[in-house]
Design an enzyme around this catalytic site. Structure first.
Site, PDB file in Angstrom:
ATOM      1  N   SER A 113      -5.073  -2.848   5.253  1.00  0.00           N
ATOM      2  CA  SER A 113      -4.547  -1.493   5.127  1.00  0.00           C
ATOM      3  C   SER A 113      -3.528  -1.197   6.233  1.00  0.00           C
ATOM      4  CB  SER A 113      -5.709  -0.489   5.118  1.00  0.00           C
ATOM      5  OG  SER A 113      -5.290   0.781   4.710  1.00  0.00           O
ATOM      6  N   ASP A 164      -6.970   0.064  -6.471  1.00  0.00           N
ATOM      7  CA  ASP A 164      -6.806   0.734  -5.174  1.00  0.00           C
ATOM      8  C   ASP A 164      -6.121   2.079  -5.368  1.00  0.00           C
ATOM      9  OD1 ASP A 164      -6.262   1.472  -2.532  1.00  0.00           O
ATOM     10  OD2 ASP A 164      -5.761  -0.567  -1.918  1.00  0.00           O
ATOM     11  N   HIS A 196      -9.973  -0.127  -2.690  1.00  0.00           N
ATOM     12  CA  HIS A 196      -9.383  -0.358  -1.367  1.00  0.00           C
ATOM     13  C   HIS A 196     -10.356  -1.174  -0.533  1.00  0.00           C
ATOM     14  CE1 HIS A 196      -6.273   0.452   1.542  1.00  0.00           C
ATOM     15  NE2 HIS A 196      -7.129   0.958   2.409  1.00  0.00           N
TER      16      HIS A 196
END
Length: 230
Positions: A113, A164, A196
């Protein structure tokens, strides 16, 4: 400049020949990603692992950290953020390589991320390219500021879940195109039905990718991936 620190895991066998730096996501800390190290260590027995805590406490509260404030995915905000956080991560990397007596090309980045944003930004701007970069569920910040690579840069693997909702997976393809336009070789993997996060298949692919890169024989790959650019 803030001095970083975080959990470490030494090599499973002998002295460290490489260093894998795990960059966590927004609101987490190094303990979140160091848990990946034992899985990667199965195919990287001589690698050392370190997962630095990001330099700032998370603006959203809690006990986690942030590499930089993240109120929205605005291109200018992301560019300012990675540029501000880069010196602390760069200095940490230099100190870890010195501690382990490793050359600059013996490092690999694994990000998740916001940590992927940092891994790509710092990894692609080091004076000597790293051995490899792996990015999970992230994107390239400031693609317009990435210089074109006239010679081969580090091999890059991107993995993203197609469910996601935090960073929608089309961002991965935008990153692939930007990196390819800069002259870099990029491989990607889409994790079907994954939100995610990092699933077992993506982690296994990342481990084999890093093992190939460390051995100097990452291409052609020893496993199928969705595509290659570059």
């Amino acid at each position: 400049m803030i001095t970083l620190n975080g959990p470490r895991l030494g090599p499973a066998k002998g002295q460290a020949t490489h260093l894998v730096v795990l960059c966590h996501g927004y609101g987490a800390d190094g303990n979140d990603l160091i848990g990946l190290a034992p899985h990667l260590q199965r195919v990287l027995p001589t690698a050392a692992f370190v997962a630095p805590h990001a330099p700032e406490r998370c603006a959203m509260g809690g006990v986690g950290y942030q590499w930089f404030p993240l109120s929205r995915f605005d291109a200018h905000e992301l560019a300012r953020g990675v540029e501000a956080a880069a010196p602390s991560l760069d200095a940490f990397l230099d100190a870890e390589l010195k501690r382990l007596n490793l050359a600059n090309d013996r490092i690999a980045f694994v990000g998740f991320s916001q940590g992927t944003m940092m891994a790509l930004h710092v990894g692609l701007r080091r004076k000597q390219p790293p051995a490899a970069i792996v990015g999970f569920s992230g994107l390239l910040a400031a693609p317009d500021k990435l210089a074109k690579f006239e010679s081969a840069g580090p091999p890059i693997l991107l993995a993203h879940g197609d469910a996601d909702q935090t960073i929608p997976f089309p961002a991965m393809f935008q990153t692939v195109l930007a990196l390819g336009a800069a002259g870099l070789t990029v491989r990607w993997h889409v994790s079907a039905g994954v939100a995610h996060g990092i699933d077992a298949d993506a982690l296994a692919i990342a481990g084999r990718f890093l093992a190939d890169a460390f051995a100097g024989g990452w291409a052609p790959p020893s496993f199928p991936l969705s595509c290659k650019l570059g």
